[in-house]
Design a protein around this motif. Structure first.
Motif, PDB file in Angstrom:
ATOM      1  N   CYS A   1      -4.968 -11.712 -17.323  1.00 61.17           N
ATOM      2  CA  CYS A   1      -4.458 -11.622 -15.942  1.00 61.17           C
ATOM      3  C   CYS A   1      -3.212 -12.487 -15.763  1.00 61.17           C
ATOM      4  O   CYS A   1      -2.167 -12.003 -15.312  1.00 61.17           O
ATOM      5  CB  CYS A   1      -5.525 -12.086 -14.950  1.00 61.17           C
ATOM      6  SG  CYS A   1      -7.057 -11.151 -15.014  1.00 61.17           S
ATOM      7  N   VAL A   2      -3.318 -13.750 -16.108  1.00 63.38           N
ATOM      8  CA  VAL A   2      -2.210 -14.688 -15.913  1.00 63.38           C
ATOM      9  C   VAL A   2      -1.003 -14.274 -16.750  1.00 63.38           C
ATOM     10  O   VAL A   2       0.125 -14.244 -16.254  1.00 63.38           O
ATOM     11  CB  VAL A   2      -2.641 -16.139 -16.235  1.00 63.38           C
ATOM     12  CG1 VAL A   2      -1.453 -17.080 -16.237  1.00 63.38           C
ATOM     13  CG2 VAL A   2      -3.687 -16.611 -15.234  1.00 63.38           C
ATOM     14  N   GLY A   3      -1.222 -13.913 -18.009  1.00 67.79           N
ATOM     15  CA  GLY A   3      -0.125 -13.503 -18.877  1.00 67.79           C
ATOM     16  C   GLY A   3       0.601 -12.277 -18.350  1.00 67.79           C
ATOM     17  O   GLY A   3       1.829 -12.213 -18.334  1.00 67.79           O
ATOM     18  N   CYS A   4      -0.149 -11.294 -17.889  1.00 70.50           N
ATOM     19  CA  CYS A   4       0.443 -10.070 -17.346  1.00 70.50           C
ATOM     20  C   CYS A   4       1.207 -10.365 -16.058  1.00 70.50           C
ATOM     21  O   CYS A   4       2.333  -9.904 -15.875  1.00 70.50           O
ATOM     22  CB  CYS A   4      -0.648  -9.032 -17.100  1.00 70.50           C
ATOM     23  SG  CYS A   4      -0.009  -7.458 -16.511  1.00 70.50           S
ATOM     24  N   HIS A   5       0.600 -11.139 -15.172  1.00 70.68           N
ATOM     25  CA  HIS A   5       1.264 -11.461 -13.906  1.00 70.68           C
ATOM     26  C   HIS A   5       2.555 -12.235 -14.141  1.00 70.68           C
ATOM     27  O   HIS A   5       3.563 -11.972 -13.488  1.00 70.68           O
ATOM     28  CB  HIS A   5       0.322 -12.245 -12.996  1.00 70.68           C
ATOM     29  CG  HIS A   5      -0.656 -11.381 -12.281  1.00 70.68           C
ATOM     30  ND1 HIS A   5      -1.127 -11.677 -11.028  1.00 70.68           N
ATOM     31  CD2 HIS A   5      -1.256 -10.212 -12.638  1.00 70.68           C
ATOM     32  CE1 HIS A   5      -1.976 -10.733 -10.648  1.00 70.68           C
ATOM     33  NE2 HIS A   5      -2.072  -9.841 -11.609  1.00 70.68           N
ATOM     34  N   LYS A   6       2.554 -13.188 -15.067  1.00 70.94           N
ATOM     35  CA  LYS A   6       3.773 -13.944 -15.361  1.00 70.94           C
ATOM     36  C   LYS A   6       4.851 -13.025 -15.923  1.00 70.94           C
ATOM     37  O   LYS A   6       6.018 -13.161 -15.581  1.00 70.94           O
ATOM     38  CB  LYS A   6       3.479 -15.073 -16.349  1.00 70.94           C
ATOM     39  CG  LYS A   6       2.804 -16.266 -15.714  1.00 70.94           C
ATOM     40  CD  LYS A   6       2.568 -17.355 -16.740  1.00 70.94           C
ATOM     41  CE  LYS A   6       1.936 -18.575 -16.111  1.00 70.94           C
ATOM     42  NZ  LYS A   6       1.668 -19.619 -17.126  1.00 70.94           N
ATOM     43  N   ALA A   7       4.462 -12.071 -16.770  1.00 75.50           N
ATOM     44  CA  ALA A   7       5.433 -11.148 -17.366  1.00 75.50           C
ATOM     45  C   ALA A   7       6.046 -10.223 -16.319  1.00 75.50           C
ATOM     46  O   ALA A   7       7.194  -9.805 -16.445  1.00 75.50           O
ATOM     47  CB  ALA A   7       4.760 -10.327 -18.460  1.00 75.50           C
TER      48      ALA A   7
ATOM     49  N   LYS B   1       8.408  -7.834 -10.067  1.00 74.93           N
ATOM     50  CA  LYS B   1       7.591  -7.757  -8.849  1.00 74.93           C
ATOM     51  C   LYS B   1       7.341  -9.172  -8.338  1.00 74.93           C
ATOM     52  O   LYS B   1       6.336  -9.787  -8.674  1.00 74.93           O
ATOM     53  CB  LYS B   1       6.270  -7.058  -9.148  1.00 74.93           C
ATOM     54  CG  LYS B   1       6.433  -5.617  -9.537  1.00 74.93           C
ATOM     55  CD  LYS B   1       5.090  -4.954  -9.698  1.00 74.93           C
ATOM     56  CE  LYS B   1       5.270  -3.478  -9.946  1.00 74.93           C
ATOM     57  NZ  LYS B   1       4.020  -2.756  -9.827  1.00 74.93           N
ATOM     58  N   PRO B   2       8.235  -9.685  -7.502  1.00 76.35           N
ATOM     59  CA  PRO B   2       8.133 -11.082  -7.057  1.00 76.35           C
ATOM     60  C   PRO B   2       6.849 -11.423  -6.298  1.00 76.35           C
ATOM     61  O   PRO B   2       6.487 -12.584  -6.216  1.00 76.35           O
ATOM     62  CB  PRO B   2       9.350 -11.270  -6.153  1.00 76.35           C
ATOM     63  CG  PRO B   2      10.238 -10.120  -6.408  1.00 76.35           C
ATOM     64  CD  PRO B   2       9.418  -9.030  -6.999  1.00 76.35           C
ATOM     65  N   ASN B   3       6.155 -10.438  -5.746  1.00 81.53           N
ATOM     66  CA  ASN B   3       4.929 -10.716  -4.989  1.00 81.53           C
ATOM     67  C   ASN B   3       3.680 -10.793  -5.862  1.00 81.53           C
ATOM     68  O   ASN B   3       2.590 -10.993  -5.354  1.00 81.53           O
ATOM     69  CB  ASN B   3       4.727  -9.655  -3.904  1.00 81.53           C
ATOM     70  CG  ASN B   3       5.795  -9.758  -2.836  1.00 81.53           C
ATOM     71  OD1 ASN B   3       6.334 -10.825  -2.590  1.00 81.53           O
ATOM     72  ND2 ASN B   3       6.109  -8.643  -2.211  1.00 81.53           N
ATOM     73  N   VAL B   4       3.835 -10.618  -7.168  1.00 82.07           N
ATOM     74  CA  VAL B   4       2.683 -10.715  -8.072  1.00 82.07           C
ATOM     75  C   VAL B   4       2.201 -12.163  -8.066  1.00 82.07           C
ATOM     76  O   VAL B   4       2.975 -13.078  -8.324  1.00 82.07           O
ATOM     77  CB  VAL B   4       3.061 -10.273  -9.507  1.00 82.07           C
ATOM     78  CG1 VAL B   4       1.966 -10.590 -10.493  1.00 82.07           C
ATOM     79  CG2 VAL B   4       3.374  -8.791  -9.534  1.00 82.07           C
ATOM     80  N   PRO B   5       0.917 -12.378  -7.750  1.00 83.85           N
ATOM     81  CA  PRO B   5       0.430 -13.764  -7.687  1.00 83.85           C
ATOM     82  C   PRO B   5       0.355 -14.423  -9.051  1.00 83.85           C
ATOM     83  O   PRO B   5      -0.103 -13.819 -10.007  1.00 83.85           O
ATOM     84  CB  PRO B   5      -0.964 -13.616  -7.067  1.00 83.85           C
ATOM     85  CG  PRO B   5      -1.388 -12.234  -7.357  1.00 83.85           C
ATOM     86  CD  PRO B   5      -0.129 -11.412  -7.431  1.00 83.85           C
TER      87      PRO B   5
END
Length: 134
Positions: free
Chosen positions: A109-115, A120-124
């Motif tokens: 989750c964290v790796g995908c969101h950071k990538a 997508k600036p709103n990705v937590p």
């Protein structure tokens, strides 16, 4: 010669026509209901549970996160299945349950969101966005 060429083309056309429905089959749809990730029994947690909106992740291919069939032949195994991410104490390593969600791998989750953060600036990406204070 012409007849054998014609028959070869007819057989090839039939094979394509019969195979076409396999490729045209609709992709599996993400479940409509949101999930709440609960820690497996025996794992100590320090943050609130994560509510996972499957619909918001519908554009992501299932196999981008899930990667293993379970023993019953279901398409995807649960993360804490035996032999997958069943190490409940380690923070690192392929078998770490914690790392499956919080690692820097594109499958976490964290790796995908950071990538995806730039596109997508709103990705937590902050802890409290997924683990809200209770």
């Amino acid at each position: 010669m012409k007849r054998s060429l014609f028959m070869t083309m007819v057989v090839a056309a039939l094979a394509c026509a019969l195979a076409l429905p396999l490729y045209a089959a609709p992709a599996k749809k993400a479940p409509d209901a949101d999930l709440t990730f609960k820690a497996p029994e025996g794992m100590k947690t320090t943050k609130s549970l994560v509510k996972f909106p499957h619909k918001k992740h519908a554009e992501v291919k299932c196999a981008d996160c899930h990667h293993k069939k379970d023993a019953k032949g279901n398409e995807f195994a649960k993360c804490d299945s035996k032999g997958c991410h069943d190490n409940l104490t380690a923070k690192q390593g392929k078998d770490s349950y914690y790392n499956a969600f919080h690692g820097n791998s594109a499958k976490s989750c964290v790796g995908c969101h950071k990538a995806k953060k730039d596109a997508k600036p709103n990705v937590p990406t902050a802890c409290d966005k997924c683990h809200p204070k209770a």
